[in-house]
Design an enzyme around this catalytic site. Structure first.
Site, mmCIF file in Angstrom:
data_model
loop_
_atom_site.group_PDB
_atom_site.id
_atom_site.type_symbol
_atom_site.label_atom_id
_atom_site.label_comp_id
_atom_site.label_asym_id
_atom_site.label_seq_id
_atom_site.Cartn_x
_atom_site.Cartn_y
_atom_site.Cartn_z
ATOM 1 N N HIS A 152 37.345 57.833 38.856
ATOM 2 C CA HIS A 152 37.975 56.510 38.901
ATOM 3 C C HIS A 152 36.954 55.465 38.446
ATOM 4 O O HIS A 152 36.107 55.023 39.219
ATOM 5 C CB HIS A 152 38.461 56.209 40.329
ATOM 6 C CG HIS A 152 38.941 54.799 40.510
ATOM 7 N ND1 HIS A 152 38.916 54.161 41.733
ATOM 8 C CD2 HIS A 152 39.450 53.897 39.638
ATOM 9 C CE1 HIS A 152 39.386 52.943 41.600
ATOM 10 N NE2 HIS A 152 39.710 52.757 40.333
ATOM 11 N N PHE A 224 37.243 38.171 42.622
ATOM 12 C CA PHE A 224 36.699 39.396 42.035
ATOM 13 C C PHE A 224 37.081 39.517 40.564
ATOM 14 O O PHE A 224 36.256 39.897 39.724
ATOM 15 C CB PHE A 224 37.195 40.607 42.820
ATOM 16 C CG PHE A 224 36.885 41.920 42.162
ATOM 17 C CD1 PHE A 224 35.596 42.429 42.151
ATOM 18 C CD2 PHE A 224 37.882 42.650 41.532
ATOM 19 C CE1 PHE A 224 35.305 43.636 41.535
ATOM 20 C CE2 PHE A 224 37.608 43.856 40.918
ATOM 21 C CZ PHE A 224 36.309 44.352 40.919
ATOM 22 N N ASN A 225 38.318 39.194 40.228
ATOM 23 C CA ASN A 225 38.748 39.276 38.827
ATOM 24 C C ASN A 225 37.949 38.328 37.939
ATOM 25 O O ASN A 225 37.727 38.602 36.749
ATOM 26 C CB ASN A 225 40.240 38.964 38.716
ATOM 27 C CG ASN A 225 41.110 40.151 39.100
ATOM 28 O OD1 ASN A 225 40.691 41.300 38.980
ATOM 29 N ND2 ASN A 225 42.321 39.877 39.574
ATOM 30 N N TYR A 228 34.765 39.523 35.984
ATOM 31 C CA TYR A 228 34.831 40.201 34.689
ATOM 32 C C TYR A 228 34.415 39.281 33.543
ATOM 33 O O TYR A 228 34.252 39.745 32.413
ATOM 34 C CB TYR A 228 36.256 40.712 34.425
ATOM 35 C CG TYR A 228 36.574 42.023 35.102
ATOM 36 C CD1 TYR A 228 36.338 43.232 34.460
ATOM 37 C CD2 TYR A 228 37.111 42.052 36.379
ATOM 38 C CE1 TYR A 228 36.639 44.438 35.065
ATOM 39 C CE2 TYR A 228 37.418 43.250 36.996
ATOM 40 C CZ TYR A 228 37.180 44.437 36.342
ATOM 41 O OH TYR A 228 37.468 45.634 36.945
ATOM 42 N N HIS A 422 46.539 53.622 41.545
ATOM 43 C CA HIS A 422 45.851 53.016 42.679
ATOM 44 C C HIS A 422 46.848 52.938 43.834
ATOM 45 O O HIS A 422 47.985 52.496 43.654
ATOM 46 C CB HIS A 422 45.380 51.604 42.332
ATOM 47 C CG HIS A 422 44.131 51.561 41.515
ATOM 48 N ND1 HIS A 422 43.958 52.314 40.375
ATOM 49 C CD2 HIS A 422 42.979 50.850 41.669
ATOM 50 C CE1 HIS A 422 42.750 52.058 39.863
ATOM 51 N NE2 HIS A 422 42.133 51.180 40.625
ATOM 52 N N HIS A 444 41.496 55.283 45.799
ATOM 53 C CA HIS A 444 41.219 54.510 47.017
ATOM 54 C C HIS A 444 41.800 55.205 48.256
ATOM 55 O O HIS A 444 41.128 55.988 48.888
ATOM 56 C CB HIS A 444 41.701 53.061 46.903
ATOM 57 C CG HIS A 444 40.940 52.262 45.912
ATOM 58 N ND1 HIS A 444 39.586 52.021 46.028
ATOM 59 C CD2 HIS A 444 41.331 51.653 44.763
ATOM 60 C CE1 HIS A 444 39.177 51.287 45.007
ATOM 61 N NE2 HIS A 444 40.214 51.056 44.221
ATOM 62 N N ASP A 500 33.952 50.193 39.447
ATOM 63 C CA ASP A 500 33.459 49.172 38.510
ATOM 64 C C ASP A 500 31.946 49.058 38.606
ATOM 65 O O ASP A 500 31.429 48.210 39.359
ATOM 66 C CB ASP A 500 34.086 47.806 38.823
ATOM 67 C CG ASP A 500 35.578 47.766 38.598
ATOM 68 O OD1 ASP A 500 35.992 47.778 37.432
ATOM 69 O OD2 ASP A 500 36.326 47.727 39.599
ATOM 70 N N GLN A 503 30.285 45.586 38.510
ATOM 71 C CA GLN A 503 30.361 44.716 39.680
ATOM 72 C C GLN A 503 29.639 45.272 40.913
ATOM 73 O O GLN A 503 29.240 44.499 41.784
ATOM 74 C CB GLN A 503 31.820 44.464 40.070
ATOM 75 C CG GLN A 503 32.511 43.374 39.269
ATOM 76 C CD GLN A 503 32.940 43.840 37.896
ATOM 77 O OE1 GLN A 503 33.222 45.016 37.704
ATOM 78 N NE2 GLN A 503 33.003 42.936 36.944
#
Length: 735
Positions: A152, A224-225, A228, A422, A444, A500, A503
């Site tokens: 993932h 969080f987005n 990016y 997800h 997850h 990710d 991040q």
């Protein structure tokens, strides 16, 4: 007995509902390909299959396949179509969610899960040294050089922040005058872009990029987005992290090749990168395929998944041209796939790209509030609302179209796709319920800790869960509270993944960083790490021939028969324990359900498939023994004395059990194949209390010596496997 039936029958109903939905291929694609590390196809060439005579059209949001144009014009029954309607799906989902809140089921599943965890802890106490000794006896192999797959990881954030920073500085130094974007009615070079941001190459740093998640992103998916966007600028994201931009995604392709080179150098680390198809335009698939093929993006260490963001409401709010209904979105996503399946020459680059695609994902913030599901939702072609459909609605139509597409591609002898959305990162439990019915694996799944029934069902069906504790730590659940170590101890099919790296990670090898932190915090042993790595390979979508090369030719068999310690560095003791505990759970259910008045009306196929014939005959014809109470309690299956073979399934018949070799401690002459605890005898009094506990609780057998080939039944065929030999005498170890 009535209460036990009330606990087990609903679980059987749930398992059979999943069997009804999940697509299982009838054959393995290119099964006879040589077991080498390279994919069994030419990623950028090869013969193009001839076009088919079938045709298709969308009916109620799902594509249906017809034998010919004439059959479709006459409205004849399609060859491939959804096997259940939206209303049937929601009725089944409602039944499943009622089962998850059923009191007796919750109590029973909670206790069984606690028992599984206790068995594992006892197993580790008794066998940790033996497992470590087995690992040390394997030449060359250790945790660093066993195969492990990042199951993932999102491609646009698959590099770490230092890697991205070095790449940006390199491009500013080498190509400052290259035109890279069209913004504000003019073309801008790379140097002009940074000048407009008042930034120089010297001023750039990891802190300036500001792409790493921190405490401010916890429970704030919107913040969080924004991470990016390097330096908080969407134009930098478009230039460096998009496949469809003014420079045709060339910078991201160069970054991808550097990542692939890092994986090639590590050799034993692999990744399944996720690329986005949004469904805004019909041409998205051709654009993405051209990016892959034109840039020659292929690696033996990489396969691709396609993720579908749930952004229909955003497209309606921004008035995206051509998106007037949810059906338009589905048409843009799936119509090119059915076209290229019918005639690969219609989209030649897409045909080549799809060979490397192993599945589909569905992504977005699960914590967004949704309308509750019901059976009277309109079909996608009539969904004109500007509101987003709920998660359960999204995954049903993605699943239904994938199912018909897979049946069509299998008929055309093409590779098929798995569905791995997800699920359970946040939001309601019905997300996990829908995924249980429709998905092959999920990502997850941390909300399973709140639902013991669903957790137990995921365990029984061994649904793969790609978990990312470092990602959860920054978004929804702190690292110390993550259920990963509990899920692993209970025997669930879990793997570690990075999600990710841009991040959440700092090093050049984010997957190893994930493993190392989990090892330190959760105190995993070498056997634990190798088991998690093996789980990741089994969950992955790499081709059968590649998995044979990595794990051995029998990797699909259950128990030690499917384990090759020289490739996995995982002791057969651990594999036997996992297999036997799972068998015990099915045997417990079988012993209960066989006494049901409605037994002959129950579909027991799934349970019977996981039980050896000896246990079935023993349960049907119980032997004379101590007088039982009238309640006919189900035997305590925590005593796994009925599982006495090193391969666990199938067991040797009770009439031909081999004697246990002489041991310094007194041991019984033969192990009875009887699920009931044996009454104490005079000979057992010589055993210490700890030895007796080891014999009663969970006697996992290990065979490290030569023994006769044990027949193993799989899908109606009888195969044989030979236990590993060492020294010439069969050694059974009782836990």
């Amino acid at each position: 007995m009535a209460e036990q039936l009330d606990e087990c029958e609903p679980l059987l109903v749930a398992i059979n509902m999943r069997r009804k939905y999940v697509f299982e291929p009838t054959k393995i694609w290119r099964e006879n390909a040589p077991d080498v590390e390279h994919a069994p196809y030419d990623p950028f060439g090869g013969d193009m299959p001839p076009p088919g005579v079938d045709t298709f059209k969308m009916v109620g949001g799902v594509f249906c396949i017809y034998e010919s144009q004439e059959a479709m014009d006459k409205d004849e029954a399609p060859c491939f179509s959804p096997h259940c309607t939206l209303s049937e799906y929601y009725r089944d989902l409602n039944i499943l969610m009622k089962i998850t809140s059923h009191g007796p089921c919750k109590t029973m599943c909670f206790r069984r899960l606690r028992l599984l965890e206790a068995k594992y802890n006892l197993h580790v106490l008794l066998n940790d040294g033996e497992e470590y000794a087995d690992q040390k006896g394997v030449p060359h192999r250790d945790f660093y050089n066993v195969r492990k797959v990042d199951t993932h990881v999102h491609h646009s954030s698959s590099m770490n922040q230092k890697h991205l920073l070095r790449f940006i500085k390199k491009k500013l130094k080498e190509s400052p005058t290259e035109v890279v974007i069209y913004r504000d009615d003019k073309y801008l070079t790379l140097k002009e872009v940074f000048e407009s941001l008042n930034l120089t190459p010297y001023e750039l740093s990891v802190d300036t990029l500001d792409v790493h998640a921190d405490k401010h992103t916890f429970h704030r998916f919107d913040k969080f987005n924004l991470k990016y966007n390097p330096c908080g600028q969407s134009r930098l994201r478009e230039i460096f992290m998009k496949t469809d931009n003014y420079i045709q995604g060339r910078y991201l392709a160069e970054l991808t090749k550097e990542l692939m080179e890092d994986l090639r150098f590590s050799k034993y680390q692999h990744a399944e990168y996720r690329l986005s198809i949004y469904g805004r335009k019909y041409s998205e698939w051709d654009t993405l395929a051209a990016w892959i093929v034109d840039n020659k993006l292929y690696s033996n260490n990489v396969r691709w998944l396609v993720q579908i963001p749930r952004l229909y409401d955003v497209y309606r709010d921004t008035n995206v041209k051509g998106i007037d209904t949810f059906g338009d979105l589905l048409h843009n996503i799936f119509a090119p796939l059915f076209e290229v399946t019918k005639d690969p020459s219609s989209h030649p680059k897409l045909h080549l790209f799809l060979q490397q695609v192993i599945g589909f994902d569905c992504v977005d913030d699960e914590s967004k509030p949704e309308k509750r599901f019901h059976e009277k939702y309109v079909t996608p072609d009539k969904w004109t609302s500007v509101h987003n459909p709920p998660y359960t609605y999204y995954v049903y139509y993605l699943y239904s179209n994938l199912r018909t597409l897979n049946m069509y591609r299998e008929k055309r002898d093409l590779n098929i796709f798995v569905f791995r959305p997800h699920s359970g990162e946040a939001g309601d439990l019905d997300h996990l319920g829908a995924a249980f019915l429709l998905a092959h694996n999920i990502s997850h799944g941390i909300n399973l800790r709140k639902a013991p029934v669903l957790q137990y069902l995921y365990y029984l069906c061994q649904i793969g869960i790609a978990m990312s504790p470092l990602s959860n730590n920054s978004l929804f659940l702190t690292y110390s509270k993550n259920p990963f170590p509990v899920f692993f101890a209970r025997g669930m099919n879990v793997s570690l993944s990075t999600d990710d790296p841009l991040q959440f990670h700092y090093t050049k090898e984010p997957l190893m960083e994930e493993y190392s932190i989990a090892t330190q915090v959760y105190q995993f042993s070498g056997s634990d790490l190798c088991e998690i790595a093996r789980n990741s390979v089994l969950q992955s979508g790499f081709e059968h021939s590649v998995k044979v090369h990595w794990l051995g030719p029998n990797y699909r068999l259950p128990g030690p028969a499917g384990n090759n310690i020289t490739k996995t560095n995982l002791s057969n003791i651990r594999v036997s324990f996992r297999h036997e505990t799972l068998t015990e759970e099915f045997y417990m259910m079988y012993k209960t359900l066989v006494k049901s008045p409605q037994y002959h009306n129950l579909d027991m196929t799934y349970i019977l498939h996981h039980l050896p014939e000896e246990l079935l005959s023993d349960a049907a014809s119980p032997r004379p023994g101590p007088r039982r109470k009238k309640s006919h309690q189900v035997p305590d299956v925590s005593s796994s004395s009925s599982l006495s073979s090193s391969s666990s399934i199938p067991l040797k018949p009770p009439t031909s059990l081999r004697p246990i070799p002489t041991d310094p401690l007194p041991t019984p002459a033969r192990i009875p194949v009887d699920p009931r605890p044996s009454p104490s005898s005079s000979s057992s009094s010589s055993l210490s209390s700890s030895t007796h506990l080891e014999r009663v609780i969970t006697p996992v057998m290990t065979s490290r010596a030569s023994a006769p080939a044990i027949p193993h039944k799989d899908d109606g065929h009888v195969m044989h496997h030979q236990p590993q030999s060492e020294g010439g005498a069969t050694v059974h170890k009782l836990l």
